[in-house]
Motif scaffolding. Structure first.
Motif, short mmCIF file in Angstrom:
data_model
loop_
_atom_site.label_atom_id
_atom_site.label_comp_id
_atom_site.label_asym_id
_atom_site.label_seq_id
_atom_site.Cartn_x
_atom_site.Cartn_y
_atom_site.Cartn_z
N MET A 88 0.78 -1.34 0.10
CA MET A 88 0.16 0.16 0.32
C MET A 88 0.89 1.38 -0.16
N PRO A 89 1.60 1.40 0.69
CA PRO A 89 2.85 2.77 0.76
C PRO A 89 3.21 2.87 -0.81
N GLU A 90 3.72 2.18 -1.42
CA GLU A 90 4.41 2.42 -2.87
C GLU A 90 3.00 2.65 -3.54
N LEU A 91 2.05 1.79 -3.68
CA LEU A 91 0.85 2.15 -4.35
C LEU A 91 0.48 3.28 -4.23
N ILE A 92 -0.02 3.71 -2.97
CA ILE A 92 -0.68 5.11 -2.82
C ILE A 92 0.29 6.20 -3.24
N ASP A 93 1.72 6.17 -3.03
CA ASP A 93 2.60 7.13 -3.39
C ASP A 93 2.44 7.17 -5.12
N PHE A 94 2.24 6.08 -5.75
CA PHE A 94 2.21 5.98 -7.40
C PHE A 94 1.06 6.71 -7.67
#
Length: 125
Positions: free
Chosen positions: A24-30
């Motif tokens: 989730m952290p990387e996805l949300i940043d994307f």
């Protein structure tokens, strides 16, 4: 639990979050980066827009709203599947969020192949 074809977008978003919280952290940043890209390249995106379902102005508004929600809730979206689903998969916002998620799995190499398969399973017809 409901059958997959009976899940609505918020339920799919929540389940994706519950199954893959570490993604989730990387996805949300994307997703937030996609919001910024839509806004920063507005003229170019507007000139190439050919989506018959939404006008570019509506898409731009969706990107702005998703960006605001990510700014407002920040890391809470990483931790809460309910908040993630309620905020980013509500109504038409789901169209933008799903587009970003599908793009995320299409343009990046992911160590977690199961995450990519889950995105395909949940969000491709």
């Amino acid at each position: 639990m409901k059958a997959l074809n009976q899940l609505n977008n918020p339920e799919k978003g929540k389940l994706l979050h519950q199954l893959f919280p570490n993604e989730m952290p990387e996805l949300i940043d994307f997703v937030q980066g996609m919001c910024e890209t839509v806004k920063e390249n507005e003229e170019l995106n507007r000139s190439k827009w050919n989506n018959g379902l939404f006008t570019f102005d509506f898409w731009l508004a969706l990107a702005g709203e998703v960006d605001q929600k990510i700014d407002k809730y920040g890391a809470k979206l990483h931790k809460s599947s309910n908040l993630f689903a309620d905020q980013l998969f509500d109504g038409y916002l789901a169209s933008f969020t799903i587009h970003c998620i599908v793009t995320y799995t299409a343009v990046r190499q992911h160590e977690n192949g199961k995450f990519v398969k889950a995105v395909d399973l949940f969000f491709y017809p």
